[in-house]
Design a protein around this motif. Structure first.
Motif, mmCIF file in Angstrom:
data_model
loop_
_atom_site.group_PDB
_atom_site.id
_atom_site.type_symbol
_atom_site.label_atom_id
_atom_site.label_comp_id
_atom_site.label_asym_id
_atom_site.label_seq_id
_atom_site.Cartn_x
_atom_site.Cartn_y
_atom_site.Cartn_z
ATOM 1 N N PRO A 176 0.831 -1.208 0.000
ATOM 2 C CA PRO A 176 0.000 0.000 0.000
ATOM 3 C C PRO A 176 0.866 1.259 0.000
ATOM 4 N N PRO A 177 0.243 2.421 -0.288
ATOM 5 C CA PRO A 177 0.994 3.687 -0.250
ATOM 6 C C PRO A 177 1.602 3.924 1.134
ATOM 7 N N ASP A 178 2.797 4.501 1.144
ATOM 8 C CA ASP A 178 3.523 4.838 2.367
ATOM 9 C C ASP A 178 3.892 3.610 3.189
ATOM 10 N N VAL A 179 3.894 2.446 2.556
ATOM 11 C CA VAL A 179 4.332 1.219 3.211
ATOM 12 C C VAL A 179 5.402 0.578 2.333
ATOM 13 N N VAL A 180 6.480 0.163 2.936
ATOM 14 C CA VAL A 180 7.539 -0.547 2.217
ATOM 15 C C VAL A 180 7.617 -1.969 2.754
ATOM 16 N N VAL A 181 7.421 -2.937 1.866
ATOM 17 C CA VAL A 181 7.536 -4.350 2.215
ATOM 18 C C VAL A 181 8.656 -4.925 1.365
ATOM 19 N N ALA A 182 9.614 -5.576 1.993
ATOM 20 C CA ALA A 182 10.758 -6.074 1.238
ATOM 21 C C ALA A 182 11.372 -7.290 1.905
ATOM 22 N N TYR A 183 12.049 -8.090 1.092
ATOM 23 C CA TYR A 183 12.896 -9.155 1.572
ATOM 24 C C TYR A 183 14.338 -8.688 1.430
ATOM 25 N N ALA A 184 15.149 -8.929 2.448
ATOM 26 C CA ALA A 184 16.543 -8.493 2.431
ATOM 27 C C ALA A 184 17.458 -9.671 2.725
ATOM 28 N N LEU A 185 18.502 -9.805 1.921
ATOM 29 C CA LEU A 185 19.560 -10.771 2.170
ATOM 30 C C LEU A 185 20.794 -10.002 2.623
ATOM 31 N N ASN A 186 21.498 -10.527 3.613
ATOM 32 C CA ASN A 186 22.633 -9.822 4.206
ATOM 33 C C ASN A 186 23.907 -10.649 4.109
ATOM 34 N N ARG A 187 25.012 -9.934 3.946
ATOM 35 C CA ARG A 187 26.317 -10.588 3.905
ATOM 36 C C ARG A 187 27.328 -9.781 4.709
ATOM 37 N N SER A 188 28.308 -10.496 5.250
ATOM 38 C CA SER A 188 29.396 -9.839 5.965
ATOM 39 C C SER A 188 30.422 -9.313 4.967
ATOM 40 N N ALA A 189 31.363 -8.518 5.465
ATOM 41 C CA ALA A 189 32.436 -8.012 4.608
ATOM 42 C C ALA A 189 33.270 -9.167 4.066
ATOM 43 N N ARG A 190 33.414 -10.228 4.850
ATOM 44 C CA ARG A 190 34.206 -11.376 4.420
ATOM 45 C C ARG A 190 33.596 -12.064 3.205
ATOM 46 N N LEU A 191 32.282 -12.146 3.143
ATOM 47 C CA LEU A 191 31.608 -12.819 2.026
ATOM 48 C C LEU A 191 31.531 -11.947 0.784
#
Length: 302
Positions: free
Chosen positions: A85-100
């Motif tokens: 909906p407006p003014d709503v952010v829905v997301a999937y996030a993948l994270n990595r370390s500096a080493r990866l």
């Protein structure tokens, strides 16, 4: 975004305790996230990395990185935004370390290819969370629904109030037996199941199972004591109970309890930390777990 009501689920589970502790920092500095800024200013970007957006290279200089992502050893992030909906952010996030190291172009392509499936997964997860919240609320203060066959066997039951596949307790069986199936009219009763008093509405169905609406007569003061024994303040306990009773927004809870929405938000932050949860639904489920000792025994033995 306007209400600064940020929620997240995190994997692996081993990181949840840190996430609960750091959520106030996440809420305070989330506006500094360059991926969020890009998603808001240019909808439909698809999967994006920090290296793809303005400000991504200086992300490590922000308070958001310093106080939230650094403790998780997160240096790189790949995010795909879902329809919302407006003014709503829905997301999937993948994270990595500096080493990866940084995510590759192939990673971006894979996330873009999966975006439709992720949108469906999010919808199912959201529906499931709402269902769990409703079930927890129904089991505590509202009406649970059960259907019982003509032989007294429970066919279905919300919130686990009755055990599916087992005959209902005799106190319920006698009420069902006295119902006028021909008239199809409901009847209201009060009865004991185990050590608890229950309200029961019987809806006879001429060509199907009898439908029961069950409501436990529970003492809110007892719930408050239980929550305070778990570490909450009295006011925090009132917020959790109001949330469980209404499922309302911060504004609705604030109106009911005579406080500001910002105060409700602060109380919820403290509640999340103390109960070790990261969402409103999880807080209600935790309340249900803490008060479950007052539930009736499994109704298989009458």
């Amino acid at each position: 975004m306007a209400t600064r009501d940020f929620r997240y689920e995190m994997a692996p589970e081993s990181e949840v305790a840190i996430a609960v502790r750091l959520k106030p920092q996440y809420d305070e500095y989330f506006h500094q996230h360059p991926l969020n800024k890009a998603a808001q200013s240019t909808p439909g970007l698809g999967a994006i990395r920090l290296c793809d957006v303005e400000g991504g290279e200086s992300f490590t200089d922000t308070d958001l990185f310093r106080y939230f992502y650094a403790p998780f050893d997160v240096r790189f992030q790949l995010v795909v935004e879902l329809p919302s909906p407006p003014d709503v952010v829905v997301a999937y996030a993948l994270n990595r370390s500096a080493r990866l190291g940084e995510f590759s172009d192939r990673d971006v392509a894979v996330m873009n290819a999966m975006s439709g499936h992720l949108a469906m997964h999010h919808r199912l997860a959201l529906d499931g969370e709402r269902a769990r919240l409703v079930d927890a609320e129904m089991d505590r203060h509202a009406w649970a629904v059960a259907s019982v066959r003509s032989d007294g066997i429970v066919e279905a039951s919300s919130s686990g109030v009755l055990t599916v596949g087992i005959r209902v307790p005799e106190s319920l069986a006698s009420i069902i037996g006295e119902s006028d199936l021909a008239s199809g009219e409901e009847s209201r009763h009060e009865l004991a199941i185990g050590t608890q008093r229950w309200q029961c509405i019987v809806h006879p169905v001429r060509l199907g199972p009898t439908v029961l609406l069950l409501r436990r007569q529970q003492d809110g003061d007892t719930d408050s004591v239980t929550l305070m024994e778990a570490g909450l303040t009295r006011r925090q306990a009132e917020v959790v109970i109001a949330l469980a009773r209404t499922g309302g927004s911060n504004n609705e809870i604030a109106h009911e309890l005579g406080m500001s929405a910002s105060t409700v938000k602060k109380h919820l932050e403290g509640i999340f930390r103390t109960l070790q949860v990261t969402s409103r639904a999880a807080a209600v489920l935790r309340l249900h777990e803490l008060t479950a000792s007052g539930s009736p025994p499994s109704p298989g033995g009458g």
